[in-house]
Write an enzyme that holds these catalytic residues in place. Sequence first.
Site, PDB file in Angstrom:
ATOM      1  N   PRO A  57      16.535  41.898  27.045  1.00  0.00           N
ATOM      2  CG  PRO A  57      17.075  43.175  28.897  1.00  0.00           C
ATOM      3  CD  PRO A  57      17.122  43.184  27.406  1.00  0.00           C
ATOM      4  NE  ARG A  58       8.622  36.454  27.855  1.00  0.00           N
ATOM      5  CZ  ARG A  58       8.062  36.405  26.645  1.00  0.00           C
ATOM      6  NH1 ARG A  58       8.792  36.626  25.568  1.00  0.00           N
ATOM      7  NH2 ARG A  58       6.781  36.134  26.511  1.00  0.00           N
ATOM      8  N   GLY A  63       8.577  45.480  20.096  1.00  0.00           N
ATOM      9  CA  GLY A  63       8.083  45.248  18.753  1.00  0.00           C
ATOM     10  C   GLY A  63       9.153  45.171  17.684  1.00  0.00           C
ATOM     11  CD  GLU A  64      12.789  48.686  16.962  1.00  0.00           C
ATOM     12  OE1 GLU A  64      12.687  49.535  16.050  1.00  0.00           O
ATOM     13  OE2 GLU A  64      13.688  48.732  17.847  1.00  0.00           O
ATOM     14  CG  ASN A 119       8.660  31.897  18.981  1.00  0.00           C
ATOM     15  OD1 ASN A 119       8.928  30.859  18.380  1.00  0.00           O
ATOM     16  ND2 ASN A 119       8.214  32.985  18.373  1.00  0.00           N
ATOM     17  CG  LEU A 120      13.151  27.629  18.659  1.00  0.00           C
ATOM     18  CD1 LEU A 120      12.835  27.248  17.236  1.00  0.00           C
ATOM     19  CD2 LEU A 120      14.112  26.616  19.268  1.00  0.00           C
ATOM     20  CB  ILE A 121       9.189  29.959  15.439  1.00  0.00           C
ATOM     21  CG1 ILE A 121       8.974  28.543  15.982  1.00  0.00           C
ATOM     22  CG2 ILE A 121       8.630  30.088  14.026  1.00  0.00           C
ATOM     23  CD1 ILE A 121       7.525  28.194  16.249  1.00  0.00           C
ATOM     24  CD  GLU A 122       9.692  37.501  16.259  1.00  0.00           C
ATOM     25  OE1 GLU A 122       9.443  38.642  15.838  1.00  0.00           O
ATOM     26  OE2 GLU A 122       9.452  37.140  17.431  1.00  0.00           O
ATOM     27  CD  GLU A 130       1.054  34.639  25.533  1.00  0.00           C
ATOM     28  OE1 GLU A 130       1.391  33.807  26.386  1.00  0.00           O
ATOM     29  OE2 GLU A 130       1.503  35.811  25.523  1.00  0.00           O
TER      30      GLU A 130
END
Length: 432
Positions: free
Chosen positions: A274-275, A320-321, A345-348, A61
């Site tokens: 990993p998330r 952040g990378e 999210n796949l947009i990035e 988010e």
Amino acid sequence: MLRLIYSLLWVAALPLALLRLAWRARKEPGYLHHVGERLGVYGSLPNQGPWLWVHAVSVGETRAAQPLIESLLRAYPSHRLLLTHMTPTGRQTGAQLFGNEPRILQCYLPYDLPWLVRRFLRYFRPEAGMLMETEVWPNVVHGARKAGVPLYLVNARLSPRSFRRTARFGRAAAAMYRDFAGVLAQTAGDADRFRALGVPGVQITGNLKFDMQPAPAGMALGERLRKVLAGTGGRLVLAAASTREGEEPLLLDAFARWQALAGDVPRPALLLIPRHPQRFDEVAAMAARAGFSVARRSALDLDGETVPVDADILLGDSMGEMAMYFAASHLAFIGGSLLPLGGQNLIEACAVGTPVLIGPHTFNFAQATEDAIAAGACLRVDNADELVRTAGSVLADRARLADMRAHAQTFAGLHRGATVRTLAALAPVLEN
């Protein structure tokens, strides 16, 4: 009445919530920092406004809010921006993105109890608030309305599963959403589900994540990392990004059998990300036990002179990378989708031109996923073995890979503009 019962349950659960912070701090010490803010204690923070308030619960988010926050700062130069979170990783991401911006203040949103919410609102007195995506806290929403703070749900999404759960509360759910000044939905499907709950004033503004622009420095580091992972043999790079607990064993097992599943295609370097950062050490140990050689991003100095990394797996143990990791990859699998977790999210990935593989469970990002598949930027797989077979097929066909890369960039570009539409929807309140 339901909100009263909800608040009483929160009173009973508050000691457990504080104990949970201590429990989670075993792996992520940040949970024990700024505990007072979670109880509405902000006395050490400046409160001189006027404030515009954005709530971004965690990492995803916060990243999605970046284009909106940057546009708000440009459009309203006399205002400061209050950015609240619920997780240390969200707060850390905000610091990485906005740490050099003096007009932004970060803190935690308090637990959702009426008197804690009142403390927060009385201390900062925001002129308007924006909650990102799915962050609907009944006492926060009601308290903002009582305090005269126009509150919007922006980049809002409501999956069919969440809709069914929310609809069980009938009029109570509709009453809670009516306390919002507006709901700005990502897609027509999201808007229809909000309206079916009886929510007024729903607008479709699109997905802010399409407006995220990768930093040139991150792209440059990604190209450098790709060369480091290619080594002397020119290996390709497959990313497994934002993987969740339970998915890594499936991926590692399939990756171990790559040649049996992918035929003559040489096994690529696996960039495993990993998330959740508290799982970095656990996943590194898991990969080593599975017989893989493992290197870690935290041990690489990509700004200095680098040497090829010949390890089977590079663990993406940094925050952040993500744009850099996607830029380094020829193909990316998006985690949270092999198991029924709703996907990520796949947009990035598409924004940097990296084609995507996605699992069967994408209910949290259903529209973006279907649009990406239709655009030729994404392929859906049913399990980890099919992931390996499909990855091998795509990586072996350079023309197909280049075609998917072009489709990914086109897909991301065609859906931009949500920030402009969101600001237009907010303008009647913000410029009042």
